[in-house]
Design an enzyme around this catalytic site. Structure first.
Site: not given
Length: 455
Positions: A198-200, A227
Site C-alpha cells: 500500500y501507499c498514499t 490509504v
C-alpha cells in the site's frame, strides 16, 4: 499565451478568501504512454488555469501524477478536461477526507523523466503489468491471512505517524530506495507468501506491484486507491480500520486523520504528537514532528542553531543562505541528530494517546499570520539599497511588523525601524504617502507590502 503560474502563494490565498468558494482537494494518477509530455503539460495548463485549478502535477512519458485543489463549482468542468484523453476516461479521483481551501496555492505542472522515480533502467520492465487491486474489505481479509506479508511503500516520515498494523515499514527517504531493500528482504518468499502492499494514493504501490511481479513474485496484491480510498471505504461501509494513526499528505495540510490514535512522538521532547511542520529557518525547512510546547519554546525551529539564525538581522540570514540551492540537499525530510525522539524502520502499533480536534491543526494553521495589505512596491534604488513603496491603505508606524510578498521576492518579514515619509524622516505614514525603507534586497513593482496584525 500564459503557460505558467504568475501569482504568489500569498496573492492566491487572498483571492481564494475573497471569492469565498468551496474548494475540493483531490489526487489522481495514470500510467500511460505519452509521446510528447511537454505538449501534454502545456495543454493541461491551458485547460486548468481558467478553472482556477491549483496543484502539483508531474507528467512524463509514463503517465501523470497529480495532487490538486479545484473549485467545487468547477468540478464537473475539470473532470471533463480529463475525459478528453482516452487513458483518463473514468479515472478515479481520490477526494481528500479533510478539506482545506488553501491546500494548494499554485498551479505547478512539471515534466519529469518519470512520474515516480524508481531508479530502474530495465527496458524489459512493464509498469502496466500490475498486481491485483483490492478494495478495503478484501484488503482487511487478506491481512488476516497468516500467509500474508504487508509492506508500506511510503517513506519513513509518512509511516511514522500512521501505518497498517504489522506492516513492514522501510527506513527510507525515497521510493526508489525501498524496492531493492524489500526485494532482498523477501527474496525467499516469492512463491510461498501473499505480498500485500500500500501507499498514499496508489501510484507508488502500482509501480511496486509491477516491479515485484517482474522479479518473480507470484501472489502480488495492492490496496486500490491507497490509504486515501481505504479510509473512505472504511467509513462508508462501517469497516474496522486496520490502518492506525494519520495519513501523511503532500499538501499544506501535511496529514489526514484516519483513527484518533497518536502513535508517534514530538521529535524534541518525546510527548505523543503527530503534527508535522517545517523548520522556521528559511535555510533549513527540515520536516519534523513538533508539539505546541516545543513550537513555542523553539520558535518553530528544529534546533537551537536554527533558532539563533532566525533571530539574526535579515541581511545576515540572507548572507548565510548565499550559494545554497533550494533542493533536497538543503530541505531534509525529517532526519537530523537534533531530533532525539525520531523513529523509523520497525515501528510500533501501540497508541500513545488519543487525538483531540485541535491536534489536527498543523503548526502552519496554528501560527497563521494575520495581515492587511497597506501598499505596493514602486522602485528599488540599488546603489543606496533603498526601497520605495506607495501606501494605499491604513497607517503604519515605527515598530510595526511588516511583510513584503511577491512572485520573485518571496515573503520577507521585518520590523520597521526607520523610514522616510514623502522624503522626510517620520515615525508614522498614512494612505497616499510614499515611504522609503533601507532593505538589503531588491523589490519589484509586483511586490505587496503588508502590515502584520497578529502572529
Amino acid at each position: 499565451m500564459q503557460l505558467y503560474n504568475t501569482l504568489s502563494a500569498e496573492e492566491r490565498a487572498r483571492l481564494i478568501d475573497e471569492a469565498g468558494k468551496e474548494r475540493i482537494t483531490l489526487s489522481f494518477y495514470a500510467y500511460a504512454k505519452i509521446e510528447n509530455p511537454q505538449q501534454f503539460r502545456d495543454d493541461l495548463f491551458l485547460a486548468w488555469n481558467p478553472l482556477e485549478a491549483l496543484g502539483r502535477i508531474y507528467v512524463a512519458h509514463e503517465g501523470i501524477n497529480a495532487q490538486m485543489s479545484v473549485p467545487a463549482d468547477q468540478f464537473e468542468a475539470f473532470r471533463n478536461t480529463l475525459e478528453q484523453y482516452d487513458f483518463m476516461r473514468g479515472i478515479r479521483l481520490n477526494v481528500a477526507r479533510e478539506q482545506d481551501d488553501h491546500s494548494f496555492l499554485k498551479l505547478t505542472i512539471k515534466v519529469r523523466h518519470k512520474i515516480v522515480a524508481d531508479g530502474l533502467d530495465d527496458a524489459t520492465f512493464d509498469v502496466t503489468n500490475k498486481g491485483i487491486h483490492l478494495k478495503a474489505n478484501e484488503f482487511n481479509q487478506l491481512l488476516e491471512d497468516p500467509n500474508t506479508i504487508v509492506v508500506d511503500f511510503r517513506n519513513h516520515y509518512e509511516s511514522e505517524v500512521g501505518h497498517f498494523k504489522g506492516a513492514i515499514t522501510p527506513d527510507v527517504d525515497t521510493f526508489r530506495e525501498s524496492l531493492p531493500i524489500i526485494n532482498d528482504q523477501l527474496k525467499d518468499y516469492k512463491e510461498s507468501k501473499n505480498l500485500l502492499m500500500y501507499c498514499t494514493g496508489g501510484i507508488r504501490c502500482e509501480k511496486a506491484s509491477a516491479y515485484f511481479k517482474h522479479q518473480g513474485f507470484k501472489n502480488v496484491y495492492q490496496l486500490e486507491g491507497g490509504v486515501i480510498e481505504y479510509a473512505r471505504q472504511v467509513k462508508a461501509e462501517n469497516l474496522e480500520s486496520k490502518f492506525i494513526g494519520k495519513n501523511f499528505v503532500f499538501d499544506n495540510r501535511l496529514g489526514e486523520r484516519i483513527t484518533d490514535d497518536i502513535i508517534s512522538q514530538c521529535h524534541q521532547c518525546g510527548k505523543p504528537c503527530d503534527t508535522h511542520t517545517n523548520c522556521a529557518n528559511d535555510g533549513c525547512h527540515l520536516l519534523f514532528i513538533q508539539c505546541d510546547e516545543c513550537a513555542t519554546k523553539m520558535d518553530h525551529c528544529c534546533s537551537t542553531e536554527c533558532q539563533e539564525i532566525i533571530h539574526m538581522p535579515l541581511v545576515e540570514q540572507i548572507n548565510l543562505r548565499k550559494g545554497q540551492s533550494n533542493s533536497n540537499k538543503i530541505f531534509k525530510k525529517g532526519k537530523s541528530e537534533a531530533l532525539k525522539f525520531k523513529h523509523s524502520g520497525a515501528l510500533s502499533d501501540v497508541s500513545l494517546a488519543k487525538a483531540k480536534p485541535e491536534n489536527d491543526l498543523t503548526i502552519r494553521q496554528k501560527i497563521a499570520t494575520k495581515k492587511v495589505l497597506v501598499g505596493n512596491g514602486e522602485h528599488y534604488y540599488s546603489k543606496s539599497q533603498v526601497a520605495l513603496f506607495l501606501l494605499s491603505n491604513k497607517e503604519i508606524a515605527l515598530g510595526d511588523s511588516l511583510l513584503i510578498s511577491g512572485p520573485t521576492t518571496g515573503e520577507v518579514e521585518f520590523t520597521l525601524e526607520k523610514m522616510l515619509v514623502n522624503g522626510t524622516e517620520n515615525s508614522t505614514a498614512q494612505a497616499g504617502d510614499k515611504i522609503t525603507i533601507e532593505l538589503p534586497f531588491k523589490i519589484r513593482k509586483s511586490d505587496k507590502l503588508f502590515k502584520i496584525t497578529k502572529k
